[in-house]
Design a protein around this motif. Structure first.
Motif, PDB file in Angstrom:
ATOM      1  N   ALA A 394      28.388 117.987 -12.889  1.00  0.00           N
ATOM      2  CA  ALA A 394      29.645 118.521 -13.414  1.00  0.00           C
ATOM      3  C   ALA A 394      29.521 118.813 -14.905  1.00  0.00           C
ATOM      4  CB  ALA A 394      30.778 117.538 -13.160  1.00  0.00           C
ATOM      5  N   LEU A 395      28.849 117.936 -15.644  1.00  0.00           N
ATOM      6  CA  LEU A 395      28.655 118.144 -17.079  1.00  0.00           C
ATOM      7  C   LEU A 395      27.866 119.421 -17.350  1.00  0.00           C
ATOM      8  CD1 LEU A 395      27.792 114.487 -18.154  1.00  0.00           C
ATOM      9  CD2 LEU A 395      29.788 115.785 -18.904  1.00  0.00           C
ATOM     10  N   LEU A 396      26.842 119.656 -16.549  1.00  0.00           N
ATOM     11  CA  LEU A 396      25.994 120.837 -16.752  1.00  0.00           C
ATOM     12  C   LEU A 396      26.700 122.117 -16.323  1.00  0.00           C
ATOM     13  CD1 LEU A 396      22.574 119.389 -15.522  1.00  0.00           C
ATOM     14  CD2 LEU A 396      23.356 119.676 -17.879  1.00  0.00           C
ATOM     15  N   GLU A 397      27.421 122.067 -15.224  1.00  0.00           N
ATOM     16  CA  GLU A 397      28.118 123.261 -14.730  1.00  0.00           C
ATOM     17  C   GLU A 397      29.189 123.737 -15.705  1.00  0.00           C
ATOM     18  OE1 GLU A 397      29.530 122.088 -10.897  1.00  0.00           O
ATOM     19  OE2 GLU A 397      27.807 122.963  -9.853  1.00  0.00           O
ATOM     20  N   HIS A 398      29.837 122.791 -16.387  1.00  0.00           N
ATOM     21  CA  HIS A 398      30.930 123.148 -17.297  1.00  0.00           C
ATOM     22  C   HIS A 398      30.494 123.177 -18.765  1.00  0.00           C
ATOM     23  CE1 HIS A 398      34.074 123.090 -14.226  1.00  0.00           C
ATOM     24  NE2 HIS A 398      33.420 122.094 -13.682  1.00  0.00           N
ATOM     25  N   LEU A 399      29.203 123.086 -18.991  1.00  0.00           N
ATOM     26  CA  LEU A 399      28.680 123.114 -20.359  1.00  0.00           C
ATOM     27  C   LEU A 399      29.151 124.332 -21.158  1.00  0.00           C
ATOM     28  CD1 LEU A 399      26.849 121.833 -22.501  1.00  0.00           C
ATOM     29  CD2 LEU A 399      24.922 123.052 -21.462  1.00  0.00           C
ATOM     30  N   PRO A 400      29.213 125.544 -20.573  1.00  0.00           N
ATOM     31  CA  PRO A 400      29.663 126.704 -21.361  1.00  0.00           C
ATOM     32  C   PRO A 400      31.047 126.529 -21.977  1.00  0.00           C
ATOM     33  CG  PRO A 400      28.669 127.436 -19.305  1.00  0.00           C
ATOM     34  CD  PRO A 400      28.795 125.940 -19.208  1.00  0.00           C
ATOM     35  N   GLU A 401      31.873 125.646 -21.412  1.00  0.00           N
ATOM     36  CA  GLU A 401      33.238 125.483 -21.895  1.00  0.00           C
ATOM     37  C   GLU A 401      33.342 124.605 -23.137  1.00  0.00           C
ATOM     38  OE1 GLU A 401      36.070 124.581 -18.690  1.00  0.00           O
ATOM     39  OE2 GLU A 401      34.517 125.177 -17.270  1.00  0.00           O
ATOM     40  N   TYR A 402      32.300 123.806 -23.411  1.00  0.00           N
ATOM     41  CA  TYR A 402      32.398 122.933 -24.581  1.00  0.00           C
ATOM     42  C   TYR A 402      31.158 122.974 -25.482  1.00  0.00           C
ATOM     43  CZ  TYR A 402      29.686 119.649 -21.651  1.00  0.00           C
ATOM     44  OH  TYR A 402      28.731 119.060 -20.867  1.00  0.00           O
ATOM     45  N   VAL A 403      30.155 123.755 -25.112  1.00  0.00           N
ATOM     46  CA  VAL A 403      28.924 123.757 -25.889  1.00  0.00           C
ATOM     47  C   VAL A 403      29.147 124.222 -27.328  1.00  0.00           C
ATOM     48  CG1 VAL A 403      28.220 126.099 -25.222  1.00  0.00           C
ATOM     49  CG2 VAL A 403      26.487 124.392 -25.844  1.00  0.00           C
ATOM     50  N   ASP A 404      30.103 125.136 -27.537  1.00  0.00           N
ATOM     51  CA  ASP A 404      30.364 125.634 -28.888  1.00  0.00           C
ATOM     52  C   ASP A 404      30.889 124.543 -29.821  1.00  0.00           C
ATOM     53  OD1 ASP A 404      29.557 128.131 -28.137  1.00  0.00           O
ATOM     54  OD2 ASP A 404      31.575 128.918 -27.827  1.00  0.00           O
ATOM     55  N   LYS A 405      31.440 123.483 -29.245  1.00  0.00           N
ATOM     56  CA  LYS A 405      32.002 122.393 -30.054  1.00  0.00           C
ATOM     57  C   LYS A 405      30.938 121.364 -30.435  1.00  0.00           C
ATOM     58  CE  LYS A 405      36.315 123.857 -29.176  1.00  0.00           C
ATOM     59  NZ  LYS A 405      36.136 124.720 -28.005  1.00  0.00           N
ATOM     60  N   LEU A 406      29.762 121.451 -29.815  1.00  0.00           N
ATOM     61  CA  LEU A 406      28.692 120.481 -30.088  1.00  0.00           C
ATOM     62  C   LEU A 406      27.930 120.866 -31.345  1.00  0.00           C
ATOM     63  CD1 LEU A 406      27.254 120.200 -26.456  1.00  0.00           C
ATOM     64  CD2 LEU A 406      28.767 118.559 -27.590  1.00  0.00           C
ATOM     65  N   ASP A 407      27.515 119.879 -32.118  1.00  0.00           N
ATOM     66  CA  ASP A 407      26.678 120.174 -33.275  1.00  0.00           C
ATOM     67  C   ASP A 407      25.239 119.732 -33.002  1.00  0.00           C
ATOM     68  OD1 ASP A 407      26.441 117.379 -33.812  1.00  0.00           O
ATOM     69  OD2 ASP A 407      28.310 117.415 -34.953  1.00  0.00           O
ATOM     70  N   LYS A 408      24.346 120.068 -33.918  1.00  0.00           N
ATOM     71  CA  LYS A 408      22.924 119.810 -33.704  1.00  0.00           C
ATOM     72  C   LYS A 408      22.618 118.322 -33.549  1.00  0.00           C
ATOM     73  CE  LYS A 408      20.415 123.795 -35.423  1.00  0.00           C
ATOM     74  NZ  LYS A 408      19.231 124.243 -36.158  1.00  0.00           N
ATOM     75  N   LYS A 409      23.313 117.508 -34.320  1.00  0.00           N
ATOM     76  CA  LYS A 409      23.050 116.068 -34.264  1.00  0.00           C
ATOM     77  C   LYS A 409      23.432 115.508 -32.896  1.00  0.00           C
ATOM     78  CE  LYS A 409      23.841 111.789 -36.815  1.00  0.00           C
ATOM     79  NZ  LYS A 409      24.527 111.151 -37.965  1.00  0.00           N
ATOM     80  N   MET A 410      24.579 115.940 -32.390  1.00  0.00           N
ATOM     81  CA  MET A 410      25.018 115.474 -31.063  1.00  0.00           C
ATOM     82  C   MET A 410      23.997 115.841 -29.992  1.00  0.00           C
ATOM     83  SD  MET A 410      29.014 116.590 -30.967  1.00  0.00           S
ATOM     84  CE  MET A 410      30.254 115.904 -32.071  1.00  0.00           C
ATOM     85  N   VAL A 411      23.544 117.097 -30.025  1.00  0.00           N
ATOM     86  CA  VAL A 411      22.642 117.586 -28.988  1.00  0.00           C
ATOM     87  C   VAL A 411      21.271 116.922 -29.091  1.00  0.00           C
ATOM     88  CG1 VAL A 411      21.467 119.607 -28.070  1.00  0.00           C
ATOM     89  CG2 VAL A 411      23.856 119.769 -28.786  1.00  0.00           C
ATOM     90  N   GLU A 413      20.280 114.118 -30.769  1.00  0.00           N
ATOM     91  CA  GLU A 413      20.185 112.656 -30.760  1.00  0.00           C
ATOM     92  C   GLU A 413      20.849 111.997 -29.558  1.00  0.00           C
ATOM     93  OE1 GLU A 413      21.603 111.071 -34.435  1.00  0.00           O
ATOM     94  OE2 GLU A 413      20.267 112.294 -35.671  1.00  0.00           O
ATOM     95  N   LYS A 414      21.869 112.651 -28.975  1.00  0.00           N
ATOM     96  CA  LYS A 414      22.625 111.962 -27.923  1.00  0.00           C
ATOM     97  C   LYS A 414      22.535 112.632 -26.556  1.00  0.00           C
ATOM     98  CE  LYS A 414      25.908 110.005 -31.218  1.00  0.00           C
ATOM     99  NZ  LYS A 414      27.338 109.878 -31.632  1.00  0.00           N
ATOM    100  N   ILE A 415      22.472 113.962 -26.549  1.00  0.00           N
ATOM    101  CA  ILE A 415      22.454 114.646 -25.257  1.00  0.00           C
ATOM    102  C   ILE A 415      21.029 114.838 -24.731  1.00  0.00           C
ATOM    103  CG2 ILE A 415      22.954 116.833 -24.105  1.00  0.00           C
ATOM    104  CD1 ILE A 415      25.505 117.047 -25.678  1.00  0.00           C
ATOM    105  N   PHE A 416      20.139 115.375 -25.539  1.00  0.00           N
ATOM    106  CA  PHE A 416      18.805 115.714 -25.045  1.00  0.00           C
ATOM    107  C   PHE A 416      18.026 114.515 -24.514  1.00  0.00           C
ATOM    108  CE2 PHE A 416      14.307 116.815 -25.359  1.00  0.00           C
ATOM    109  CZ  PHE A 416      14.287 117.985 -24.633  1.00  0.00           C
ATOM    110  N   PRO A 417      18.073 113.336 -25.181  1.00  0.00           N
ATOM    111  CA  PRO A 417      17.333 112.184 -24.625  1.00  0.00           C
ATOM    112  C   PRO A 417      17.745 111.848 -23.193  1.00  0.00           C
ATOM    113  CG  PRO A 417      17.984 111.738 -26.886  1.00  0.00           C
ATOM    114  CD  PRO A 417      18.678 113.010 -26.487  1.00  0.00           C
ATOM    115  N   ASN A 418      19.008 112.066 -22.849  1.00  0.00           N
ATOM    116  CA  ASN A 418      19.465 111.813 -21.480  1.00  0.00           C
ATOM    117  C   ASN A 418      19.286 113.039 -20.586  1.00  0.00           C
ATOM    118  OD1 ASN A 418      20.564 109.070 -21.765  1.00  0.00           O
ATOM    119  ND2 ASN A 418      22.063 110.004 -23.116  1.00  0.00           N
TER     120      ASN A 418
END
Length: 588
Positions: A394-411, A413-418
């Protein structure tokens, strides 16, 4: 104190501290003066900056000094009476001349009633009944569980939370007849305007008479008056409020809903023994066909409160209702009541993420940019560590709806490792969804992750047993190509695309050729001639026509690029004169 109010909140705090008080808050702007007893201010909690409300009981002159027992009673009752629908006490500061009570951030009900006057009849009725439901619940709690009388149930005793919910306050007269020195029976008549909400038995025999009755009877009468005040604010008080206390006639119903009117008349019964209580009013409204149970906002609140315990059918019904009627809810209710409940269910498994996440993002659209990160992104990012495949999908399917709100540090340090665990997931659909998400997240990855960690993961996926995953991986590398570092392009692109050209899956080979074409600007001229074209040329005779056609297009594109470059080249070698002559003769 008036002098202090003209200063900034920091100055106020400093001066008050010098006088012996240590304020746990910063005093903000004045909101309202209420009943001549206290002033309500917006405030900020000192230790964490959260928004609060400050009730200031200023007791410096002799007249206000007489009201000190009421202020102290309010403080004592707020401190000891805890209920979700009663104003939440947080802290207090008390001295001889002033009492400050800090509560959750609220605003007075009265101005909100004026705002809702312009709404449609149905919207206004829904909101008012929802509010009366929220007040009937704590009133029943006070009367039954606490064996107490609120004593001052009016519009000035009700406040609105940030979520739009009604909160019961105004506990200055709240009393238990079993307690000594209960203020209601000794000071009820001294409270400004108390005759406007006093019940007939009080008007006849005084406030002490209430000790002889159930604690609920006086509040029940006040609840009837409140009902009249919110539905018919421009009408005079009902006839029953004054002797001879005649019952309300059908003509006096005004805007009170037809279903509620019989209860309204029973609440205003002049005989305390025949009067229904707040508990009765609540029970009638929550019966199978009652006016509360059919209320849209009441149903949603009850559904959200019981979401984790509800059956799957009830959960699905609630979520479908929220989806279909999202735009009809008051904005503050949607943002601060529905949304937190959905986020809680999403985090603790109240319902499937596939059903809840779209609603979270839908209702999150009303959240301000300043709050979006904490309110929406923080819990969503935390879910990336969930082992539940449905949640991750569900997180991946709806990523286009919130990806613009993410910053580089979030992606990074917190998203990519998982996220990277999805590249090796045993379920193919998760691997494929993970690949597709990378194109959205790549611009927010650090250079190290983009040029090293990610490409190593993609190299493994080029050997995936699923042909569509191999194909999509090649396409992804082609789209990432222009953003890669100079040295990475030199080392990675040709081997990656060449591997795709040798794939047994026809569409993977086509993808390899198209990836070469899409990244043509990433190659130097010499590299095109020495590496790219030689690695593509064998596809000119591929057994599949689809591949051959694409191969001719690709090689033609690269040849045009090389030819254009060669035309601009200046010859750096001159033949000797004799040799030049021989050549000319040979050509002739």
């Amino acid at each position: 104190m008036e002098y202090l109010r003209t200063l900034g909140s920091a100055a106020v705090s400093t001066l008050v501290q010098k006088s012996g008080l240590n304020l746990p808050f910063y005093l903000g702007s004045k909101v309202a003066s209420v009943d001549g007893l206290y002033t309500l201010y917006d405030g900020t909690k000192r230790d964490d900056g959260s928004l609060v409300s400050i009730f200031e009981y200023e007791l410096s002159d002799s007249v206000k000094k007489n009201a000190k027992p009421l202020a102290q009673n309010s403080l004592r009752k707020l401190r000891t009476t805890r209920h979700p629908d009663i104003l939440k006490f947080m802290d207090a500061v008390e001295s001889d001349n002033v009492i400050y009570i800090m509560t959750e951030r609220v605003r007075p009900l009265q101005p909100e009633l004026s705002k809702w006057a312009s709404k449609s009849v149905q919207e206004k009725e829904d909101w008012l009944l929802w509010g009366l439901h929220r007040i009937s619940v704590p009133l029943t709690f006070l009367n039954d569980a606490c064996h107490s009388t609120h004593g001052k149930l009016t519009t000035s005793s009700i406040f609105i939370s940030p979520s739009g919910e009604w909160k019961l306050g105004g506990l200055e007269l709240t009393s238990n007849p079993r307690e000594e020195n209960s203020v209601l029976y000794t000071m009820g008549g001294l409270f400004s305007g108390s005759s406007s909400w006093a019940s007939p038995e009080v008007k006849q025999s005084g406030w002490p008479i209430l000790k002889e009755f159930d604690p609920a009877v006086a509040d029940a009468y006040a609840l009837g008056l409140l009902l009249h005040a919110v539905f018919n604010p421009s009408h005079p008080p009902p006839a029953t409020a004054q002797p001879p206390h005649t019952p309300p006639s059908p003509a006096s119903r005004g805007s009170i809903p037809q279903l509620v009117f019989p209860c309204y008349k029973k609440l205003l019964n002049p005989s305390p023994k025949s009067r229904i209580t707040a508990k009765d009013f609540l029970s009638i409204g929550m019966a199978e066909t009652g006016f509360f149970v059919s209320n849209r906002l009441v149903k949603v609140c009850l559904g959200l409160d019981n979401l984790t315990l509800s059956s799957e059918a009830d959960k699905n019904l609630l979520l479908r209702t929220l989806k279909e009627t999202a735009s009809s809810f008051p904005p503050e209710f949607a943002s601060y009541r529905i949304l937190p409940s959905l986020l809680s269910a999403l985090e603790f498994g109240g319902a499937s993420a596939a059903a809840i996440l779209p609603l979270v993002l839908q209702f999150g659209g009303n959240i301000s940019p300043e709050e979006y990160s904490n309110v929406i992104l923080t819990p969503l990012i935390k879910l990336y560590s969930s082992p539940d495949r449905g949640t991750r999908m569900a997180l991946l399917e709806h990523l286009p709806e919130y990806v613009d709100k993410l910053d580089k540090k979030m992606v990074s340090e917190k998203i990519f490792p998982n996220l990277q665990t999805g590249f090796s997931d045993t379920v193919a659909v998760i691997r494929e969804a993970t690949i597709k998400s990378v194109i959205l997240l790549a611009p927010k990855l650090s250079d190290r992750l983009l040029n090293n960690d990610l490409l190593r993961l993609l190299a493994k996926l080029q050997m995936d047993p699923e042909p569509l995953i191999r194909t999509n991986t090649c396409i992804l590398i082609g789209r990432l190509g222009p953003s890669l570092g100079y040295n990475t392009k030199r080392k990675v692109l040709v081997p990656a695309f060449s591997r795709a050209l040798k794939d047994t899956f026809v569409h993977a080979r086509v993808a390899g050729l198209m990836a070469f074409m899409a990244t043509i600007e990433c190659f130097e001229i010499e590299e095109m001639a020495v590496k790219v074209i030689p690695n593509m040329s064998f596809t000119l005779v591929d057994k599949e026509k689809l591949v051959r056609d694409q191969a001719f297009k690709a090689i033609d594109l690269f040849l045009q690029k090389i030819e254009s470059h060669v035309k601009s080249m200046v010859c750096g070698f001159q033949l000797p004169p004799v040799m030049s002559l021989n050549l000319l003769q040979f050509q002739a």
